[in-house]
Design an enzyme around this catalytic site. Sequence first.
Site: not given
Ligand SMILES: Cc1ncc(COP(=O)(O)O)c(C=O)c1O
Length: 444
Positions: A223
């Site tokens: 990210k």
């Molecule tokens: C749009 C979106 N929502 C939620 C997530 C979940 O994030 P995390 O990996 O921090 O749980 C991601 C991760 O790729 C994502 O791209």
Amino acid sequence: MEVKAEAMLASQGGPKAVPKLGPFPSKLGREELWELIDLWDLSPQSKERIKNILNQDSHIEGPHLFRYYNPKPSRVAAAEDAMRELIGAKYCLAVNSCTSALIASYRALGIGLGDEVIVPAYTFFASAAGVVASNGIPVIVEVDDSLTLDPEAAERAITRRTKAIVIVHMRGAAGQMDALMDLAKRKGLPLVEDVAQAGGGSFRGKRLGSIGTMGCFSFDHYKVMSSGEGGFVTTDDEWLYTRAQSWHDTAACWRPDRFARERREGELFAGENYRMSELQGAVAIAQIRKTDSMLAGYRRARDLILAGIDPVPGLTFRRLTDSAGDTAICLIMFLPNPGVTRRAIEELHAEGVPAGGVYDSKVRDWHIYTYWEHVLETKSVAADGLPWSAVPKQELPKYSREMCPRTLDLLGRSVHIEINHNYSDEDCHAIAQGINKVFHHLWK
Ligand SMILES: Cc1ncc(COP(=O)(O)O)c(C=O)c1O
């Protein structure tokens, strides 16, 4: 019989049997610090020098890595402050991932058995999985040429069971916040912003995550801002913040009086443990401080690449709802059909352009609803069949791989150019020239 002074109980004035324990060194010392330093790509000479310094220091006292009851100011709390300031929300809660942030938000909003939540057909699976993990039913809705939730399709999907709408700001850019805020207000529904892929981005001068009812951020490795794993919940609503805290730490360490009865009905319930560690908090603060300079790098690179791309017939770009607020982590173009898109991506790869497709029906990818078989086929973790069994079958959404044809058409014609905030002018120029070379050739 006379009792000798040393045999008297301490409570009756005798000496304590254990007058003093410690202080003992903390569990964490030079070995743990060394493992952390070793994560960084330092030269062997630098590593040797650091090792020598550590070995010469006779007293290395490691940190308290639990955010609560910490004798020193918590880095997690400082990261929350920094994030609250960056995003411009009244409250901010650190958690261990965006998946956790989403579930804590859904739970804070009271989403439960059989409640419907509208999610876009193009998002990482977690936005929908978090609904199921909250015992809710995800209702999968088309995206439009912004590649984010189509507000009109979202409105058509609202039923008496709908309890929330989730806007996912995909691939760095804001969704249609005006229309969605208007829809949410008219229908009296909360709007959850999934900002996982657009941290630091904004819409008309407001940071994403400060516009809807709750914002959910990811700090995983891929990210804009990263602490390896990590996440944040933002909101202006104190009560939702309190309830998200309850879900994120069922041990209730966050409470002023941890073991006290709830101060208000709905404050305490059996939650989970999504606490962020001080290690993640420390890295997160540094990343939050760097966000605007990283975004400036992404945007500069995007502008240089865009300025260098020649127009060709049939080539269009993903619609940006606010190009100034786009994080610019990528450029997405639409080509006329999937065949030419696949060919263009192959040729761009061969030229060294950091290009990829978004959807190919032969390539599995958790970002596209067609591969969410565990939702489409209403899979359950237990024999009770929940959450699906809580709703009469005829009232469940009609899931199918074909249910969002516009999303599949747009994604199947998308070419995704990766942007790095460190690209030099030469890198940007070369990428634009590579794109021109391939497109001129294909359109010859
Ligand atoms: C749009 C979106 N929502 C939620 C997530 C979940 O994030 P995390 O990996 O921090 O749980 C991601 C991760 O790729 C994502 O791209």
